[in-house]
Design a protein around this motif. Sequence first.
Motif, PDB file in Angstrom:
ATOM      1  N   GLU A 263       0.361  -0.934   0.080  1.00  0.00           N
ATOM      2  CA  GLU A 263      -0.172  -0.134   0.105  1.00  0.00           C
ATOM      3  C   GLU A 263       0.673   1.280   0.014  1.00  0.00           C
ATOM      4  O   GLU A 263       0.564   1.893  -0.192  1.00  0.00           O
ATOM      5  N   ASP A 264       2.193   1.452   0.734  1.00  0.00           N
ATOM      6  CA  ASP A 264       2.713   2.444   0.966  1.00  0.00           C
ATOM      7  C   ASP A 264       3.629   2.515  -0.265  1.00  0.00           C
ATOM      8  O   ASP A 264       4.135   3.115  -0.927  1.00  0.00           O
ATOM      9  N   GLY A 265       3.365   1.302  -1.783  1.00  0.00           N
ATOM     10  CA  GLY A 265       4.284   1.874  -2.755  1.00  0.00           C
ATOM     11  C   GLY A 265       5.807   1.137  -2.982  1.00  0.00           C
ATOM     12  O   GLY A 265       5.874   0.802  -4.407  1.00  0.00           O
ATOM     13  N   SER A 266       5.603   0.525  -1.773  1.00  0.00           N
ATOM     14  CA  SER A 266       7.203  -0.096  -2.005  1.00  0.00           C
ATOM     15  C   SER A 266       6.808  -1.920  -2.253  1.00  0.00           C
ATOM     16  O   SER A 266       5.649  -1.952  -2.210  1.00  0.00           O
ATOM     17  N   GLU A 267       7.935  -2.774  -2.343  1.00  0.00           N
ATOM     18  CA  GLU A 267       7.623  -4.260  -3.470  1.00  0.00           C
ATOM     19  C   GLU A 267       8.104  -4.480  -1.864  1.00  0.00           C
ATOM     20  O   GLU A 267       9.160  -4.650  -1.713  1.00  0.00           O
ATOM     21  N   VAL A 268       7.280  -6.134  -2.274  1.00  0.00           N
ATOM     22  CA  VAL A 268       8.031  -7.671  -1.584  1.00  0.00           C
ATOM     23  C   VAL A 268       8.450  -8.608  -2.500  1.00  0.00           C
ATOM     24  O   VAL A 268       7.246  -8.780  -2.834  1.00  0.00           O
ATOM     25  N   VAL A 269       8.930  -9.897  -2.074  1.00  0.00           N
ATOM     26  CA  VAL A 269       9.572 -10.875  -3.339  1.00  0.00           C
ATOM     27  C   VAL A 269       8.911 -11.484  -2.359  1.00  0.00           C
ATOM     28  O   VAL A 269       9.628 -12.127  -1.544  1.00  0.00           O
ATOM     29  N   LEU A 307      17.619  -6.227  -6.328  1.00  0.00           N
ATOM     30  CA  LEU A 307      18.515  -7.091  -6.890  1.00  0.00           C
ATOM     31  C   LEU A 307      18.232  -8.054  -7.462  1.00  0.00           C
ATOM     32  O   LEU A 307      18.595  -9.078  -8.618  1.00  0.00           O
ATOM     33  N   PHE A 308      17.196  -9.018  -6.652  1.00  0.00           N
ATOM     34  CA  PHE A 308      16.348  -9.854  -7.574  1.00  0.00           C
ATOM     35  C   PHE A 308      15.768  -9.492  -8.401  1.00  0.00           C
ATOM     36  O   PHE A 308      15.531 -10.409  -9.457  1.00  0.00           O
ATOM     37  N   LYS A 309      15.383  -8.473  -8.454  1.00  0.00           N
ATOM     38  CA  LYS A 309      14.379  -7.951 -10.047  1.00  0.00           C
ATOM     39  C   LYS A 309      15.811  -7.614 -11.381  1.00  0.00           C
ATOM     40  O   LYS A 309      15.332  -8.295 -12.767  1.00  0.00           O
ATOM     41  N   LEU A 310      16.274  -6.919 -10.809  1.00  0.00           N
ATOM     42  CA  LEU A 310      18.112  -6.669 -12.349  1.00  0.00           C
ATOM     43  C   LEU A 310      18.210  -8.295 -12.297  1.00  0.00           C
ATOM     44  O   LEU A 310      18.561  -8.001 -13.327  1.00  0.00           O
ATOM     45  N   TRP A 311      18.310  -9.432 -11.761  1.00  0.00           N
ATOM     46  CA  TRP A 311      18.346 -10.393 -11.635  1.00  0.00           C
ATOM     47  C   TRP A 311      17.833 -11.694 -12.932  1.00  0.00           C
ATOM     48  O   TRP A 311      18.062 -11.398 -13.717  1.00  0.00           O
ATOM     49  N   LEU A 312      16.882 -10.746 -12.599  1.00  0.00           N
ATOM     50  CA  LEU A 312      15.655 -11.568 -13.414  1.00  0.00           C
ATOM     51  C   LEU A 312      15.226 -10.542 -14.335  1.00  0.00           C
ATOM     52  O   LEU A 312      15.534 -11.314 -15.792  1.00  0.00           O
ATOM     53  N   SER A 313      16.133  -9.894 -14.607  1.00  0.00           N
ATOM     54  CA  SER A 313      15.870  -9.266 -16.076  1.00  0.00           C
ATOM     55  C   SER A 313      17.018  -8.812 -16.906  1.00  0.00           C
ATOM     56  O   SER A 313      16.915  -8.696 -18.424  1.00  0.00           O
ATOM     57  N   LYS A 314      18.255  -9.704 -16.347  1.00  0.00           N
ATOM     58  CA  LYS A 314      19.285 -10.150 -17.459  1.00  0.00           C
ATOM     59  C   LYS A 314      18.957 -11.349 -17.807  1.00  0.00           C
ATOM     60  O   LYS A 314      20.418 -11.363 -18.803  1.00  0.00           O
TER      61      LYS A 314
END
Length: 557
Positions: A263-269, A307-314
């Motif tokens: 709700e505050d705009g932050s993300e969680v994996v 870092l996790f999102k960057l890992w998936l984008s590569k």
Amino acid sequence: MDEFNYLQFLNDDSELLEAEEVLLGEFPTFSVQFDEYFDKFSSTSAPDACDPESSNKETNPEPTQKVQNVDSTRFPEISSEEIEELKAVAVNKNTSRSTKQWMNVFKSWCQSRHLENVNIETMAPEELDNILSKFYAEVKKRDGDDYEPECLKIMQSAIERYLKEKNYPLSIVRSREFHNSQEILHAKAISLRQQGKGKRPSKSQPLTSQEESSLWLKGQLGDFNGKVLTNVNFKNLTEQLGFRGRQEHYDAYVEDFVIRQQEDGSEVVEFREGPTKTRSGGLTISRRTTPQAMYFTDGGKTDPVRLFKLWLSKRPDGMKDKGPLYLSVINRPKSNDIWYTKIRMGENTIGNIMKSMASCLKTNKKLTNHSMRKTLVSKLKKSGQPRNVICEITGHARESSLDDYDEIDENQRKELSHIISGFKVVPNENGPNDVSHQNSTAAKAPTIQNTVQHPVLHQRAPLVPINRSQQQGQMHQAMEFLNPDFQAAGFAGFPPSCPSQFHQYRMAALTCAGNTAASSQNYTGCTFNFFSQENAMPQPQPQKKRRAYIIESDDED
């Protein structure tokens, strides 16, 4: 049928058989009717009142061939080999591998003793106990060295599992029939420990905060190429989600992760856990009450979500949102957008990630993938988290499993060693368990005062003897200001009363008690010393006569 008197045979034992033949001859037979009934329903199954699929079978019969096809699809026949394979699914892979390895060791020993035809699963308990006793005493490694004492216990458990799978009626660990072999194994373990074994030389150790910072500074953790990005995500998955060293990383898929916005705009994996070592499933599955998740911090270089999102984008095209989580690294990528191939990273490569990272550290510590898991437990313990909360992150089924992690790190042990040797001063200002460091300047000083700071105690004034008249006078004066209605009896030596000083002393006592009301007589917390000349009530002192000089002048000086 003619009327026949059957009762006459009740008292005649010799003609009882004749009466039975008469009765059977008059009883009708239904053999033909039953045969016709079974022939009628042999091609169709009887309706089942509890089976909804069997309704209206009598009114709408189906062909026999169709019914057989449905049954074979719904209830296929499984061979005994397939049943054994289904049972093997419930066995842990590492446990099955251990059982197979130790049974190969036992078979090799049997071959060296010319016991190739020995079947321990059908052997008598007494004979098997003698064979196991000799095997326990003689077993060694291929190079002739002895096993560690912990390995002997694992060996015994492996043979126990093998016999249990073969339906052996007794236990070689608990049954009395195998008391001799148990004593031999116990005595050998003691002997090996006396020889210096059992010190766990291959035991992994956790990382310290300084070593973890060195990994960042020396480029083993980061986001500038595929290798270091895999390393840092391996670290985060182990610490944040409690992954075990090798297998759980290898079995993970991208589909098991969900990136959710709060709700505050932050993300969680979030990670959707599958079967694990301690939670393999089954009828009595135990799930974690706390979801496994990594939360956004500040978007900096150590932010786990970034870092996790960057890992998936590569990842290569077509595998950014599916496929195995760990992919092989492209050493010299042609594009900055793709750092990984479509080939899955090997299990052994994943198992050596921590060993490869630790090669840059100047330490002789045993650092493996399990070291990162121990680092996780060490961090949570230092923060004061209870054991049940730590188990929710690590995934341990029982809190007793954390006993192997109850150890202090190298810095704490160094600090304790300095305290014991008297090298450092430990003022307990922050708490009874806090150990503070000494300033570097104080350490370099020519003299070091190894003293512990204690609170300063306020000492009373020394007692001064006084005469009897002074003592009685002070006591009566004290009673008078404590109770205004008190009247002291006149006697020789009693000092003259001084009402103004009595009232001043009485008000000071009331103020000390926290109650300034004149009528109150609550003097809790006050101390009166009637035997000290210095703490006695001040007596009026004669004032010295001074000569007055009058200067008549209008100047301010």
